[in-house]
Motif scaffolding. Structure first.
Motif, PDB file in Angstrom:
ATOM      1  N   ALA A  29       0.825  -1.207   0.000  1.00 28.21           N
ATOM      2  CA  ALA A  29       0.000   0.000   0.000  1.00 28.21           C
ATOM      3  C   ALA A  29       0.860   1.257   0.000  1.00 28.21           C
ATOM      4  CB  ALA A  29      -0.936  -0.011   1.206  1.00 28.21           C
ATOM      5  N   THR A  38      -3.370   2.177  -7.477  1.00 24.55           N
ATOM      6  CA  THR A  38      -3.571   0.996  -6.651  1.00 24.55           C
ATOM      7  C   THR A  38      -4.203  -0.097  -7.494  1.00 24.55           C
ATOM      8  OG1 THR A  38      -3.885   2.373  -4.697  1.00 24.55           O
ATOM      9  CG2 THR A  38      -4.624   0.091  -4.558  1.00 24.55           C
ATOM     10  N   ALA A  40      -6.140  -3.497  -8.657  1.00 19.34           N
ATOM     11  CA  ALA A  40      -7.220  -4.305  -8.096  1.00 19.34           C
ATOM     12  C   ALA A  40      -6.786  -5.744  -7.876  1.00 19.34           C
ATOM     13  CB  ALA A  40      -8.426  -4.265  -9.029  1.00 19.34           C
ATOM     14  N   LEU A 163      -1.004  -5.194  -0.118  1.00 22.97           N
ATOM     15  CA  LEU A 163      -2.321  -5.171  -0.750  1.00 22.97           C
ATOM     16  C   LEU A 163      -2.836  -6.583  -0.979  1.00 22.97           C
ATOM     17  CD1 LEU A 163      -1.547  -2.463  -3.466  1.00 22.97           C
ATOM     18  CD2 LEU A 163      -2.952  -2.124  -1.431  1.00 22.97           C
ATOM     19  N   GLY A 327     -15.895  -4.734  -3.583  1.00 21.00           N
ATOM     20  CA  GLY A 327     -14.493  -4.778  -3.167  1.00 21.00           C
ATOM     21  C   GLY A 327     -13.776  -3.459  -3.403  1.00 21.00           C
ATOM     22  N   TYR A 328     -12.486  -3.576  -3.697  1.00 20.30           N
ATOM     23  CA  TYR A 328     -11.658  -2.384  -3.892  1.00 20.30           C
ATOM     24  C   TYR A 328     -11.746  -1.978  -5.358  1.00 20.30           C
ATOM     25  CZ  TYR A 328      -7.850   0.784  -2.633  1.00 20.30           C
ATOM     26  OH  TYR A 328      -7.082   1.902  -2.369  1.00 20.30           O
ATOM     27  N   ASN A 329     -12.893  -1.408  -5.725  1.00 23.23           N
ATOM     28  CA  ASN A 329     -13.172  -1.143  -7.128  1.00 23.23           C
ATOM     29  C   ASN A 329     -12.485   0.136  -7.611  1.00 23.23           C
ATOM     30  OD1 ASN A 329     -14.813   1.071  -6.322  1.00 23.23           O
ATOM     31  ND2 ASN A 329     -16.581  -0.264  -6.082  1.00 23.23           N
ATOM     32  N   LYS A 332     -13.118   3.382  -5.574  1.00 24.29           N
ATOM     33  CA  LYS A 332     -12.380   3.481  -4.306  1.00 24.29           C
ATOM     34  C   LYS A 332     -10.892   3.686  -4.550  1.00 24.29           C
ATOM     35  CE  LYS A 332     -15.739   0.610  -1.829  1.00 24.29           C
ATOM     36  NZ  LYS A 332     -15.977  -0.706  -1.189  1.00 24.29           N
ATOM     37  N   ARG A 333     -10.357   3.002  -5.562  1.00 20.74           N
ATOM     38  CA  ARG A 333      -8.925   3.149  -5.850  1.00 20.74           C
ATOM     39  C   ARG A 333      -8.591   4.583  -6.246  1.00 20.74           C
ATOM     40  NH1 ARG A 333      -9.882  -1.624  -8.733  1.00 20.74           N
ATOM     41  NH2 ARG A 333      -9.461  -0.640 -10.757  1.00 20.74           N
ATOM     42  N   ASP A 336      -8.688   6.843  -3.172  1.00 16.92           N
ATOM     43  CA  ASP A 336      -7.556   6.545  -2.298  1.00 16.92           C
ATOM     44  C   ASP A 336      -6.237   7.066  -2.854  1.00 16.92           C
ATOM     45  OD1 ASP A 336      -8.507   5.443   0.020  1.00 16.92           O
ATOM     46  OD2 ASP A 336      -8.167   3.356  -0.559  1.00 16.92           O
ATOM     47  N   ARG A 364     -12.705  11.447   2.024  1.00 15.28           N
ATOM     48  CA  ARG A 364     -11.419  10.843   1.659  1.00 15.28           C
ATOM     49  C   ARG A 364     -10.648  11.742   0.698  1.00 15.28           C
ATOM     50  NH1 ARG A 364      -6.912   8.541   3.023  1.00 15.28           N
ATOM     51  NH2 ARG A 364      -6.109   6.979   1.548  1.00 15.28           N
TER      52      ARG A 364
END
Length: 489
Positions: A29, A38, A40, A163, A327-329, A332-333, A336, A364
Motif C-alpha cells: 500500500a 492501486t 485491483a 495489498l 471490493g476495492y473497485n 475506491k482506488r 484513495d 477521503r
C-alpha cells in the motif's frame, strides 16, 4: 538456516538454481500511494535465473545509464509443487523465506513496456540471501523487510502493509502454471525505493521480529560498468522526467517539479481568473469544446483549480457490477490515490439516476488534499457532501447508490465528462459559471492573456460607468486603445 554453497557461487543464498523467478509489479500500500495508483489484483513479470547474485556481490550500473534503483523485497522459495492451490493451503507449499533486492534499470524500462526483460534482467540484478528462514515457523502476515543504503535506513515495512497477502500471491500464480520446487517469488517492494550510484552499498534484511528469525544482511555494492550498449542491434537507454520521478521515488527526490502539479504562480493566476475569461482565450486559440456542460457547484463561491485525475463509470449491467462493483473497485482506488492539488473528474454519461459519490468519498478526497471533484452524474448525501467543504460540481442529487445506474470501470485514462474530453493532467478550473478544461501546455499562456484582458475590461467598465458610450469603447477603437496604452504605460 544457512544454505549449502552450490558449485555456482551466485546461488549460495538458495537451495539451488531456480527454474523460475516471478516478481510482483506492485503489492505494498505504501508503494501504491507513492506511485499514485492501486491495482485491483496483482500483476507479475519474470526474471532470468542468470540475474541472481549472492550476498557480498557487486552489481554494475551499465555505461551510459543513470537510473539504477534498489527494491528491498521478501523472497519466497517453493518447497512443494503447487498447482491450483487455494489461498488457505498456499503457505504450506512455501519452504523458505529470505531477502532479495529486485534491482532495476529505469533507463531501459520504457523500451520493455512492462515486461522488464532488459530493465530487470541484467546480470546481478537479483541478489538473494544470505540465509533462509523456515517458512513453517513464521506467520506470513508478520514478516518485516528493511533496506539500508550506505548505512542509512531507506525502507521499513511489514507484510501487514501488503495489498495482497503472501499466500494469495502463491495461490494466484498456481492458477496459471505449476510452481515447482526451488522457484522464487519476489513479493514486491514497499515505499522508499530509490536510485543508487557507483560506490553505494545496499543492505536488505527480512525477519520475523516476534520470533527473532532473520535472513541476515544481504549486501550488494554498486560499481560502474564500462561496456556500452550497441544501438545497432537493440534499443539504447533513454530517460525522461517520468522515469526519473519513478526511479527516485518522487519528483522532489529527483529534483523535478511534480508532473501532476501546477506551479504556485500559475495556480495563483488561475484562481484570480474567471472561467469566462479563460473560455474567451481558449476560443481565440481554436478551442471551443472545453467546457464541462450540465454541472453546477455545490459551493458557488469557491474557486476550483487543479489537475485532472479521471474515473470512468459504464452503464450498469448486473454481471459486470458483480465482477467490478464490489471490493476495492475503480472508484475506491481513485479516491484513495488522488494527490494534493488534483481534481477527480468522473465520466457518468450525464446519468443522474444514482450517486457517483457520497460523503465518505468526499471526506477521503478532502483528506488526501484533492482540489475538488467534478462529476456529470449525481451525488448522494448531497448536504453531507456539501458540508465536507471540498469544491464539488455535479449534475444533481440522487439518493440511490452506485449500482442502480453505474459500474465503476477504470481510472487514469482519457474520459468524456459533460460532453468534453478530459485527460489525466489537464488543468481544471471552475467557478459559478461552470468548469473549463485547459490543455496543460498552454495553461500559463492562457492565464496571462485572460488576466490581461480582465484588466482591460475593468478599465473599459470604469469608462462606461463615467458615462461614455459603449460604441467604439467595447471593443476599443484606435483612439480609446491609444488612451488605454498611455495610461497603462
Amino acid at each position: 538456516m544457512t544454505t549449502d554453497t552450490t558449485t555456482d557461487p551466485r546461488f549460495a543464498g538458495l537451495p539451488g538454481r531456480p527454474g523460475k523467478i516471478i516478481a510482483v509489479h506492485l503489492s505494498y500500500a505504501s508503494r501504491a500511494e507513492q506511485r499514485g495508483r492501486t491495482p485491483a489484483a496483482p500483476s507479475y513479470f519474470f526474471k532470468p535465473s542468470s540475474s541472481i547474485a549472492a550476498s557480498g556481490s557487486v552489481v554494475e550500473r551499465p555505461a551510459g545509464t543513470e537510473l539504477l534503483a534498489f527494491e528491498g523485497e521478501i523472497a519466497l522459495v517453493i518447497g512443494t509443487a503447487a498447482r491450483r492451490v487455494s489461498e488457505a493451503d498456499a503457505w504450506a507449499h512455501v519452504a523458505w523465506v529470505t531477502a532479495a533486492n529486485d534491482l532495476g534499470l529505469y533507463d531501459l524500462r520504457a523500451n520493455d513496456k512492462g515486461s522488464n526483460v532488459r530493465s530487470k534482467g541484467g546480470d546481478g540484478f537479483t541478489p538473494i540471501g544470505p540465509s533462509l528462514i523456515d517458512a513453517a515457523r513464521v506467520d506470513p502476515a508478520a514478516l518485516r523487510v528493511r533496506t539500508w543504503v550506505n548505512g542509512a535506513p531507506a525502507q521499513d515495512d511489514t507484510t501487514a502493509g501488503l495489498l495482497f497477502t503472501l499466500p494469495r500471491l502463491v495461490a494466484d500464480l498456481s492458477q496459471h502454471f505449476t510452481l515447482e520446487i526451488g522457484d522464487v517469488i519476489l513479493t514486491g517492494t514497499p515505499a522508499g525505493s530509490s536510485v543508487i550510484v557507483p560506490g553505494d552499498v545496499v543492505e536488505v534484511e527480512v525477519d520475523s521480529p516476534d520470533l527473532g528469525l532473520s535472513s541476515g544482511m544481504l549486501v550488494t555494492t554498486v560499481i560502474q560498468g564500462d561496456a556500452p550498449f550497441d544501438g545497432s542491434i537493440g534499443s539504447l537507454p533513454s530517460v525522461d522526467d517520468l522515469q526519473r520521478t519513478e526511479a527516485w521515488g518522487s519528483s522532489d527526490a529527483a529534483g523535478l517539479a511534480p508532473a501532476w502539479s501546477l506551479s504556485a504562480a500559475l495556480r495563483d493566476k488561475l484562481e484570480r481568473t474567471p472561467v469566462a475569461a479563460l473560455s474567451q482565450q481558449l476560443r481565440a486559440r481554436g478551442l471551443d469544446n472545453v467546457t464541462i456542460d450540465g454541472v453546477r457547484p455545490l459551493h458557488p463561491s469557491s474557486k476550483l483549480v487543479g489537475t485532472a485525475r479521471t474515473l470512468r463509470f459504464v452503464p450498469n449491467r448486473e454481471d459486470l457490477f458483480a465482477s467490478h462493483g464490489g471490493g476495492y473497485n475503480a472508484q475506491k482506488r481513485t479516491f484513495d490515490a488522488v494527490r494534493d492539488g488534483e481534481v477527480i473528474v468522473i465520466e457518468a454519461r450525464g446519468e443522474t439516476g444514482s450517486g457517483t459519490l457520497g460523503d465518505i468519498l468526499a471526506i477521503r478526497a478532502h483528506a488526501r488534499g484533492a482540489a475538488g471533484i467534478v462529476t456529470d452524474g449525481g451525488v448522494r448525501d448531497a448536504d453531507a457532501v456539501t458540508a465536507v467543504g471540498i469544491p464539488v460540481y455535479t449534475s444533481g442529487a440522487h439518493p440511490a447508490v452506485l449500482g442502480r445506474r453505474h459500474v465503476p470501470w477504470d481510472h487514469d485514462l482519457t474520459i468524456a465528462c459533460g460532453g468534453t474530453t478530459v485527460q489525466p493532467g489537464d488543468v481544471i478550473v471552475g467557478d459559478a459559471d461552470g468548469v473549463i478544461v485547459i490543455p496543460p501546455g498552454i495553461a500559463e499562456e492562457v492565464a496571462d492573456a485572460a488576466l490581461a484582458r480582465e484588466d482591460e475590461d475593468a478599465w473599459i467598465a470604469a469608462r462606461v460607468a463615467e458615462g461614455h458610450a459603449v460604441d467604439g469603447l467595447f471593443p476599443m477603437n484606435a483612439a480609446w486603445r491609444a488612451r488605454y496604452d498611455e495610461e497603462r504605460s
